[in-house]
Design an enzyme around this catalytic site. Structure first.
Site, PDB file in Angstrom:
ATOM      1  CD  GLU A  81      -3.055  -0.840   0.150  1.00 40.31           C
ATOM      2  OE1 GLU A  81      -3.106   0.262  -0.444  1.00 40.31           O
ATOM      3  OE2 GLU A  81      -3.822  -1.785  -0.121  1.00 40.31           O
ATOM      4  CB  SER A 354     -44.036 -35.313  44.407  1.00 42.72           C
ATOM      5  OG  SER A 354     -45.395 -35.704  44.435  1.00 42.72           O
TER       6      SER A 354
END
Length: 639
Positions: A81, A354
């Protein structure tokens, strides 16, 4: 000559004015870069540091300070770049000249000659419009930026902000996403692939166009070699390399019910999805996977038994805790998150049936009852008035049987409804009611039906309550999140909350009774060879809900099945039939990955043994063995 001079002065002043106007328009744009703040992805990790999910809003990014970025990445980026990046002052006049010549020859704008500094400005502060005005603004800002930030600071912002395709923003996210590696573990070829992406992220995306991505990477490697930045050997080794590239979703959410709960618990953090936090959970992904399998196993078994049932409302939930701490090791809120995001582990309120009984029996033990105290398992008729209408309640045992006088231990092992109701009356309803509130149960009806668990509770709430037994008398609040750390490294830890309810020796009496319920009672299908298990089944009228709440010496697991529309699961689909096998499945799988897990319950000090009628009973100084029979009351009592 005088006119020419005046013309030149006018042109100079005009150009200066134009540049001044441009700069005045954009000078504040530099602040966007100097004080750069980008949204960062938050990661949720399990207790072993494994990824559970990524959280983000619009941009998937992990921020890396310059010190974390390997020199190879900087070299490769500069090679492709901006070779003179460390030498120019923001713009490269040679590159701009070459670009202008190419643009003139082509008759259109084809190349910009931008430096890395200019690219950063374009991406953060300006538009991507291809025009002379925008290029002038970009150049002016680049010169200004280079006087404010160092080269390292510019590179840091560029590599963290730039888009690398596939939803990845920043080099760190791209490295982890494409290659499942941190940057310091990338090969030279992988580095070249990454730095080649910003030019055309979609086109060079290696998950879509690997051949083009490799070709561009090789060009970058050749450029680095021509600059003398890599050796012949490095070039030859890298050119032929074809890295493994992963194509995965960004969120990678592998425990969606857990993640939803995390979002709910941390909703007070405004930037939760953009602040770059690291959230460490108590969840163990191995446990989570087994829990999901176990829930599905039980679900499929129920479906197989209900072949004629076309209803698709059947569902379930499972919560796994560490007894001693209350840390949530696994949580699954449904059998298929794709079909329903409703978290039944935390949001549903179902009758425990229960499975609530142990709390009644623990209250009795703490008041001086013994595990061999005789209880009357006989039928009763209760008359009461509701809305000015006389009603009759005749509770029954499962199977419509009764056993007469039975020891307290047997009453719970066999889950006898009538004996439990009579125990509530003996102890006193108000005592049981007040104690139930102490255990953390809410919205309890003020009548004897609480003996049969006739109120709503979520599996997570039931998990909290059951730590009373699994943690030897000290109730632990379930804790999903271990800590949260911001990107600066500041950590907030979440404290564990506990509440002492009863001494360890008293709690152990109930552990022993529930251990017997698994060995010989209603929880037999929950048994696992080679490890002691204590637990209790739970079933409601017409089998609308099926529970198994149980634990080993270190791990507690609560499982619930039911239909989302509150219709019956099916005939005989009790907690012992529907839920207990899933519990057994979970622990059989767990023992394979945790062979060193503790296998036997500890017996606290001050716990004694007695053999009566061939049965082993444990007792304490508070709950001593009883000989006398219970006092009998009249058959018809007002309810």
């Amino acid at each position: 000559m005088k006119y020419l001079f005046a013309l030149l002065v006018a042109l100079f002043l005009g150009a200066a004015f134009m540049l001044a106007r441009f700069y005045n328009d954009i000078r504040f744009e530099v602040d966007k870069i100097v004080h750069y703040e980008s949204p960062m992805t938050t990661q949720i990790l399990d207790r072993k540091g494994r990824l559970v999910a990524n959280l983000f809003e619009h941009e998937f990014r992990f921020y890396s300070p310059f010190e974390e970025i390997p020199p190879r990445i900087i070299e490769a980026l500069a090679a492709v770049e901006d070779t003179l990046f460390f030498e120019h002052g923001g713009i490269n006049l040679d590159a701009i000249s070459r670009a202008m010549i190419k643009n003139i020859k082509s008759g259109r704008y084809t190349e910009g000659g931008s430096t890395i500094t200019q690219q950063l400005i374009k991406n953060v502060a300006l538009s991507r419009e291809k025009s002379l005005e925008r290029k002038l603004k970009e150049a002016l800002l680049a010169i200004r930026l280079e006087t404010v930030l160092s080269k390292e600071e510019i590179l840091e912002r560029y590599l963290n902000h730039t888009y690398f395709g596939h939803g990845y923003y920043g080099i760190k996210a791209a490295a982890r996403g494409y290659f499942k590696k941190d940057m310091d573990r990338l090969s030279l070829k992988e580095v070249a692939i990454l730095v080649g992406l910003p030019r055309a992220p979609s086109f060079y995306d290696p998950t879509k166009n690997l051949e083009f991505s490799l070709g561009r990477a090789n060009n970058i490697l050749q450029r680095m070699h021509s600059l003398g930045w890599i050796t012949d050997e490095e070039l030859d080794l890298s050119i032929g390399e074809v890295p493994i590239v992963y194509n995965e979703t960004l969120t990678q959410n592998i425990a969606p019910y857990v993640v939803d709960e995390v979002l709910k618990e941390l909703r007070y953090i405004e930037d939760l999805k953009s602040g770059g936090y690291t959230i460490r959970l108590n969840i163990d992904l191995d446990y989570q996977e087994i829990a999901k399998e176990a829930l599905t196993f039980g679900y499929e078994q129920i479906k197989a038994r209900r072949k004629k049932d076309d209803s698709d409302t059947l569902n379930g939930a499972i919560v796994v805790l560490e007894n001693r701490t209350g840390k949530i090791l696994a949580m699954v809120g449904g059998v298929d998150y794709r079909k329903s995001t409703f978290n039944r582990a935390t949001q549903s309120k179902r009758q425990p049936g229960s499975s609530f009984k142990p709390f009644i029996y623990q209250t009795a033990l703490d008041l001086g009852y013994a595990t061999n105290s005789p209880l009357a398992d006989i039928a009763r008729t209760y008359e009461y008035t509701a809305n000015d209408e006389a009603k009759v309640w005749q509770p029954k045992n499962y199977g419509n049987t009764f056993s007469g006088i039975v020891p307290l231990k047997e009453a719970l092992v066999k889950s006898l409804n009538l004996a439990t109701i009579n125990l509530v009356e003996e102890v006193g309803f108000e005592r049981i009611y007040r104690k139930s509130l102490t255990y953390g149960f809410n919205n309890i009806p003020k009548n004897l039906s609480i003996a049969l668990g006739s109120f709503g509770v979520s599996p997570l709430e039931m998990s909290r309550a059951y730590t009373l037994f699994s943690n030897y008398g000290t109730m632990m609040s379930p804790r999903l999140i271990e800590s949260i750390t911001d990107y600066r490294g500041k950590t907030l830890s979440f404290d564990l909350e506990s509440k002492v309810i009863t001494p360890p020796e008293q709690s152990f009496l109930m552990i022993d009774v529930m251990r017997e319920a698994v060995n010989k009672g209603t929880g037999r299908r929950a048994r696992v060879n080679g490890i002691e298990i204590a637990g209790k089944t739970g079933s409601t009228n017409e089998n609308v809900d099926a529970w198994f709440c149980g634990f080993t010496p270190t791990i507690q697991t609560v499982i619930w099945y039911g239909r989302d529309d509150n219709t019956p699961i099916g005939h005989n689909e009790t907690g012992g039939v529907a839920a207990a096998p899933a519990f057994s499945y979970f622990f059989e799988k767990l023992l394979k990955i945790e062979p060193g897990i503790k296998r036997e319950f500890d017996v606290p000090r001050n716990v004694h043994r007695i053999i009566k009628d061939g049965e082993l009973y444990y007792y304490t100084d508070t709950s001593k063995p009883k000989e006398e029979a219970p006092s009998m009351k009249e058959e018809n009592l007002i309810f």
